[in-house]
Design a protein around this motif. Structure first.
Motif, PDB file in Angstrom:
ATOM      1  N   ARG A   1       2.419   1.842  -3.390  1.00 43.11           N
ATOM      2  CA  ARG A   1       1.416   2.412  -4.300  1.00 43.11           C
ATOM      3  C   ARG A   1       1.163   3.885  -3.976  1.00 43.11           C
ATOM      4  N   GLN A   2       1.236   4.232  -2.708  1.00 45.01           N
ATOM      5  CA  GLN A   2       1.036   5.617  -2.298  1.00 45.01           C
ATOM      6  C   GLN A   2       2.088   6.521  -2.912  1.00 45.01           C
ATOM      7  N   LEU A   3       3.302   5.985  -3.074  1.00 45.98           N
ATOM      8  CA  LEU A   3       4.410   6.793  -3.568  1.00 45.98           C
ATOM      9  C   LEU A   3       4.575   6.738  -5.083  1.00 45.98           C
ATOM     10  N   VAL A   4       4.292   5.588  -5.713  1.00 48.99           N
ATOM     11  CA  VAL A   4       4.566   5.452  -7.154  1.00 48.99           C
ATOM     12  C   VAL A   4       3.301   5.311  -7.994  1.00 48.99           C
ATOM     13  N   GLY A   5       2.135   5.211  -7.358  1.00 51.31           N
ATOM     14  CA  GLY A   5       0.884   5.145  -8.104  1.00 51.31           C
ATOM     15  C   GLY A   5       0.381   3.728  -8.314  1.00 51.31           C
ATOM     16  N   ASP A   6      -0.819   3.634  -8.859  1.00 52.87           N
ATOM     17  CA  ASP A   6      -1.493   2.346  -9.031  1.00 52.87           C
ATOM     18  C   ASP A   6      -1.409   1.806 -10.452  1.00 52.87           C
ATOM     19  N   GLU A   7      -0.794   2.539 -11.353  1.00 52.47           N
ATOM     20  CA  GLU A   7      -0.865   2.164 -12.755  1.00 52.47           C
ATOM     21  C   GLU A   7       0.052   0.994 -13.116  1.00 52.47           C
TER      22      GLU A   7
ATOM     23  N   ALA B   1       6.265  -1.672 -10.156  1.00 53.64           N
ATOM     24  CA  ALA B   1       6.068  -0.676  -9.099  1.00 53.64           C
ATOM     25  C   ALA B   1       7.108  -0.854  -7.993  1.00 53.64           C
TER      26      ALA B   1
ATOM     27  N   LYS C   1      10.479   0.396  -9.253  1.00 63.09           N
ATOM     28  CA  LYS C   1      10.499   1.865  -9.292  1.00 63.09           C
ATOM     29  C   LYS C   1      10.649   2.431  -7.885  1.00 63.09           C
TER      30      LYS C   1
ATOM     31  N   ASP D   1       0.835  -1.203   0.000  1.00 61.71           N
ATOM     32  CA  ASP D   1       0.000   0.000   0.000  1.00 61.71           C
ATOM     33  C   ASP D   1       0.869   1.252   0.000  1.00 61.71           C
TER      34      ASP D   1
ATOM     35  N   TRP E   1       2.779  -4.854 -10.262  1.00 64.66           N
ATOM     36  CA  TRP E   1       3.475  -4.853  -8.986  1.00 64.66           C
ATOM     37  C   TRP E   1       4.994  -4.935  -9.126  1.00 64.66           C
TER      38      TRP E   1
END
Length: 264
Positions: free
Chosen positions: A197-203, A209, A212, A194, A206
């Motif tokens: 995702r907060q820092l690099v986004g949901d697009e 992400a 990154k 979570d 996994w």
């Protein structure tokens, strides 16, 4: 190396998921009677089933209580009056703009991440000293040393845990009880997913992400990947064992080389 913790009772705080759950499985697999802790009876019951299944041990019980409060800590101690191994794993984290963290949030992080550990050490350390054997392990973080700009309030609590561990190790000097902190690096848990995702986004998928996140936000990692909870648990189980009898007052790293220092 065969670690046998038969006859020892271990309490792992915040062990219904993530690192705490993996530690509970590891200790139970080594023969310890494990007490799983969480705030919610339903989640504790579910964790009991999963720890038993993963460890192959039936010596797993629960103690429900919110350790961020004195009443919750008292409830856990009432349920389990004595332990041989105390693993203070409970913790919260999250990103926040440094200048927007208010007093209540600073206090909440300190209550959950630091005072929860102190309360249980006060409750259980005297019995360990009296019996001449015990292990106290405080799960800290690389953020204790490398304070993230987006998690100053979290880093502060983990730095505090290093001091708590070192100080209580001195209190336990010469008693047969060891007190250590474990510096865990960026670890793959649901909460961290979570956070990523907060820092690099949901697009992104996994794997992309995670990559990154590590490159942009945790570039110091020599593993260049998130650590699995079982890898943290392996060190905790060792430190809880008789093989670690000469290790105390330490900040022992399982951080994937994240902290750029030769010494702990």
């Amino acid at each position: 190396m065969h670690i046998d913790l038969s006859g020892r009772t271990a309490l792992v705080t915040g062990s219904t998921q993530g690192i705490g759950h993996a530690i509970a499985v590891g200790l139970a697999g080594a023969g310890a009677r494990v007490v799983v802790n969480g705030r919610n009876e339903e989640r504790v019951d579910a964790a009991l089933d999963s720890v038993r299944a993963a460890s192959g041990s039936d010596e797993v019980t629960g103690a429900v209580g919110d350790l961020a409060t004195a009443d919750g800590a008292a409830a856990v101690v009432d349920a389990q009056p004595a332990v041989d191994i105390l693993v203070n794993n409970l913790g919260i984290f999250g990103a926040a703009a440094p200048l927007e963290i208010d007093d209540d949030e600073w206090r909440r992080y300190f209550e959950v991440n630091v005072l929860s550990a102190v309360r249980l050490i006060r409750a259980y350390l005297p019995g360990m000293k009296e019996r001449g054997w015990g292990r106290v392990l405080d799960v800290a973080s690389d953020s204790a040393v490398v304070i993230p700009a987006e998690m100053i309030h979290y880093g502060m609590t983990k730095t505090s845990l290093l001091a708590v561990s070192r100080g209580f190790a001195k209190d336990a000097a010469g008693t047969g009880v060891t007190v250590n902190s474990v510096i865990a690096g960026p670890t793959h848990t649901g909460g961290v997913e979570d956070f990523v995702r907060q820092l690099v986004g949901d697009e992104l998928p996994w794997d992309e992400a995670q990559h990154k996140f590590m490159i942009e936000h945790r570039p110091q990692s020599l593993l260049q990947r998130l650590i699995e909870p079982e890898e943290i648990a392996n060190l905790v189980v060792y430190l809880a064992s008789p093989f670690a009898s000469a290790t105390t007052g330490g900040a022992v790293r399982v951080d994937g080389g994240y902290v750029d220092s030769i010494l702990p």
